[in-house]
Design a protein around this motif. Structure first.
Motif, mmCIF file in Angstrom:
data_model
loop_
_atom_site.group_PDB
_atom_site.id
_atom_site.type_symbol
_atom_site.label_atom_id
_atom_site.label_comp_id
_atom_site.label_asym_id
_atom_site.label_seq_id
_atom_site.Cartn_x
_atom_site.Cartn_y
_atom_site.Cartn_z
ATOM 1 N N LEU A 7 0.830 -1.196 0.000
ATOM 2 C CA LEU A 7 0.000 0.000 0.000
ATOM 3 C C LEU A 7 0.865 1.247 0.000
ATOM 4 C CD1 LEU A 7 -1.361 0.744 3.554
ATOM 5 C CD2 LEU A 7 -0.078 -1.327 3.122
ATOM 6 N N ILE A 8 0.269 2.348 -0.485
ATOM 7 C CA ILE A 8 0.942 3.637 -0.471
ATOM 8 C C ILE A 8 0.232 4.523 0.552
ATOM 9 C CG2 ILE A 8 1.702 3.430 -2.859
ATOM 10 C CD1 ILE A 8 -0.543 5.364 -3.654
ATOM 11 N N THR A 9 0.974 5.443 1.152
ATOM 12 C CA THR A 9 0.397 6.278 2.206
ATOM 13 C C THR A 9 0.861 7.725 2.103
ATOM 14 O OG1 THR A 9 2.211 5.692 3.707
ATOM 15 C CG2 THR A 9 0.181 4.390 3.884
ATOM 16 N N LEU A 10 0.024 8.601 2.635
ATOM 17 C CA LEU A 10 0.373 9.994 2.896
ATOM 18 C C LEU A 10 -0.617 10.502 3.949
ATOM 19 C CD1 LEU A 10 2.005 12.565 2.343
ATOM 20 C CD2 LEU A 10 0.296 13.174 0.608
ATOM 21 N N ASN A 11 -0.116 10.672 5.164
ATOM 22 C CA ASN A 11 -0.941 11.165 6.275
ATOM 23 C C ASN A 11 -2.220 10.338 6.452
ATOM 24 O OD1 ASN A 11 0.928 13.213 6.793
ATOM 25 N ND2 ASN A 11 -0.088 14.628 5.389
ATOM 26 N N GLU A 12 -2.031 9.068 6.733
ATOM 27 C CA GLU A 12 -3.153 8.129 6.848
ATOM 28 C C GLU A 12 -3.345 7.624 8.279
ATOM 29 O OE1 GLU A 12 -5.378 7.378 4.810
ATOM 30 O OE2 GLU A 12 -4.645 7.814 2.796
ATOM 31 N N ASP A 34 5.628 5.356 1.519
ATOM 32 C CA ASP A 34 5.098 6.640 1.975
ATOM 33 C C ASP A 34 5.722 7.792 1.198
ATOM 34 O OD1 ASP A 34 3.481 7.942 4.333
ATOM 35 O OD2 ASP A 34 5.359 9.078 4.171
ATOM 36 N N SER A 35 4.899 8.819 0.923
ATOM 37 C CA SER A 35 5.398 9.944 0.127
ATOM 38 C C SER A 35 5.592 11.221 0.937
ATOM 39 C CB SER A 35 4.438 10.208 -1.050
ATOM 40 O OG SER A 35 3.113 10.395 -0.604
ATOM 41 N N GLY A 36 5.759 11.076 2.255
ATOM 42 C CA GLY A 36 6.093 12.248 3.055
ATOM 43 C C GLY A 36 5.111 12.576 4.155
ATOM 44 N N SER A 37 4.589 11.582 4.840
ATOM 45 C CA SER A 37 3.631 11.829 5.921
ATOM 46 C C SER A 37 4.276 12.638 7.047
ATOM 47 C CB SER A 37 3.116 10.504 6.483
ATOM 48 O OG SER A 37 2.339 9.810 5.535
ATOM 49 N N ASN A 38 3.498 13.561 7.610
ATOM 50 C CA ASN A 38 3.975 14.317 8.765
ATOM 51 C C ASN A 38 3.059 14.134 9.975
ATOM 52 O OD1 ASN A 38 1.754 15.876 8.079
ATOM 53 N ND2 ASN A 38 2.981 17.518 7.161
ATOM 54 N N ASP A 39 2.286 13.056 9.955
ATOM 55 C CA ASP A 39 1.456 12.714 11.112
ATOM 56 C C ASP A 39 1.992 11.409 11.710
ATOM 57 O OD1 ASP A 39 0.690 10.800 9.290
ATOM 58 O OD2 ASP A 39 -1.446 11.289 9.319
ATOM 59 N N ALA A 40 1.150 10.615 12.311
ATOM 60 C CA ALA A 40 1.595 9.396 12.996
ATOM 61 C C ALA A 40 1.591 8.159 12.100
ATOM 62 C CB ALA A 40 0.730 9.143 14.224
ATOM 63 N N THR A 41 1.506 8.350 10.799
ATOM 64 C CA THR A 41 1.417 7.209 9.884
ATOM 65 C C THR A 41 2.575 6.229 10.061
ATOM 66 O OG1 THR A 41 0.176 8.460 8.223
ATOM 67 C CG2 THR A 41 1.389 6.532 7.459
ATOM 68 N N GLU A 42 3.803 6.742 10.078
ATOM 69 C CA GLU A 42 4.957 5.843 10.193
ATOM 70 C C GLU A 42 4.953 5.107 11.527
ATOM 71 O OE1 GLU A 42 9.856 5.772 9.869
ATOM 72 O OE2 GLU A 42 8.764 7.672 9.617
ATOM 73 N N LYS A 43 4.659 5.793 12.590
ATOM 74 C CA LYS A 43 4.629 5.175 13.917
ATOM 75 C C LYS A 43 3.612 4.038 13.962
ATOM 76 C CE LYS A 43 3.928 6.303 18.819
ATOM 77 N NZ LYS A 43 3.603 7.405 19.769
#
Length: 253
Positions: A7-12, A34-43
Motif C-alpha cells: 500500500l501507499i500512504t500519505l498522512n493516513e 510513503d510519500s512524506g507523511s507528517n502525522d503518525a502514519t509511520e509510527k
C-alpha cells in the motif's frame, strides 16, 4: 501461497490502523511506501512490523508500481489505506494461503463496498466495484493516467465472494473536494491526449451519469445517500468537461 500486502500512504493515521489490523495476520510481509507523511502514519505502520520506505510522489500509477516492485513474494494483495478486508474475504484469503493456486490463475478479484455517511452502499455506480487485487507479481501492474489508476493483469482472473470494505469519504464535503481534485486531473489528462468537448458536453455527460447511477443501476435503493452520491457524481462529470473546455479555450488564446 505467500502474500505481500502493498500500500501507499500519505498522512493516513486515521485509516491505517483499521486497514493493517484487517490484514496483518494474513500477510507474509506488508510493504508501505510513503510519500512524506507528517502525522503518525509511520509510527502506526511500524507497530505492525511493516517494511517502510519513503518515495517522493510519482503519481498514483508510478507510486503503486514502485510499491509492487518492493514486494518479495510471488503473490501481491494491493490494498489502499482507507480499505479493510471483510470477515468473509479474510476467510477466503486464509484458505488460499494454505494452497498453491493453479498455474493458469493470474489474479483474484473482489467486490469493493463503500461506506458512505454511515451506510454500506450496494447499488448505483459504486457497487459492485469488481477489482483484481490479489495477483501474481509477474502478471500484474498498474496503468492509467493521473487519476483512476487500474491494475492490468495478464491471464485468468477468478472472482472471490468476500467484499473489500472502502471507507473513502468522511462526509459529503470531503466527497465533493475529491470530485474537484479528480475532475481537474482527468481534464488535464484528456487535454494532453488531444480530446475536445462540445458546448453541451458538460450538461449531457452530467445528465447521463445521474441517470445511470441513480436509475439504471438503482442508486435510488440506497435512500438519501444514493441521491447524494448520484448528484455529486453528476456534478463531477459536469466539472470534468467544463474544465476540459476551459483548457481548450486557454490554448486558443
Amino acid at each position: 501461497m505467500k502474500i505481500s500486502f502493498c500500500l501507499i500512504t500519505l498522512n493516513e493515521e486515521e485509516n491505517l490502523p483499521r486497514c493493517l489490523k484487517s490484514c496483518a495476520d494474513l500477510a507474509d510481509e506488508i510493504v508501505v511506501l510513503d510519500s512524506g507523511s507528517n502525522d503518525a502514519t509511520e509510527k502506526i505502520a511500524r507497530r505492525f512490523g511493516v517494511r517502510w520506505q519513503h518515495q517522493n510522489w510519482l503519481g498514483y500509477v508510478g507510486q503503486k508500481n514502485k510499491a509492487l516492485s518492493l514486494a518479495t513474494h510471488d503473490w501481491i494483495f494491493s490494498i489502499d489505506a482507507d480499505e479493510e478486508l471483510s470477515p468473509e474475504l479474510r476467510d477466503e484469503i486464509k484458505l488460499l494461503r494454505s494452497i498453491e493456486p493453479a498455474e493458469d490463475r493470474s489474479a483474484f478479484s473482489v467486490r469493493r463496498c463503500v461506506r458512505y455517511e454511515g451506510k454500506w452502499i450496494r447499488h448505483g455506480d459504486w457497487y459492485p466495484d469488481l477489482l483484481p487485487r490479489l495477483f501474481r507479481k509477474s502478471r500484474g501492474h498498474f496503468a492509467g493516467g493521473r487519476v483512476h489508476e487500474f491494475l492490468e493483469v495478464s491471464g485468468r482472473i477468478v472472482r472471490l465472494r468476500g467484499e473489500l470494505y472502502h471507507h473513502s469519504f468522511r462526509d459529503a464535503a470531503d466527497h465533493w473536494a475529491r470530485c474537484q481534485q479528480y475532475a481537474k486531473l482527468w481534464a488535464e489528462d484528456r487535454f494532453e491526449q488531444g480530446q475536445t468537448a462540445g458546448f453541451f458536453s458538460p450538461w449531457t455527460h452530467a445528465a447521463l451519469r445521474w441517470l445511470r447511477g441513480y436509475v439504471l443501476r438503482r442508486g435510488l435503493l440506497d435512500g438519501a445517500q444514493g441521491w447524494r452520491i448520484a448528484a455529486l457524481c453528476a456534478r463531477e462529470a459536469f466539472l470534468k468537461y467544463q474544465l476540459l473546455r476551459k483548457l481548450r479555450r486557454v490554448e486558443k488564446q
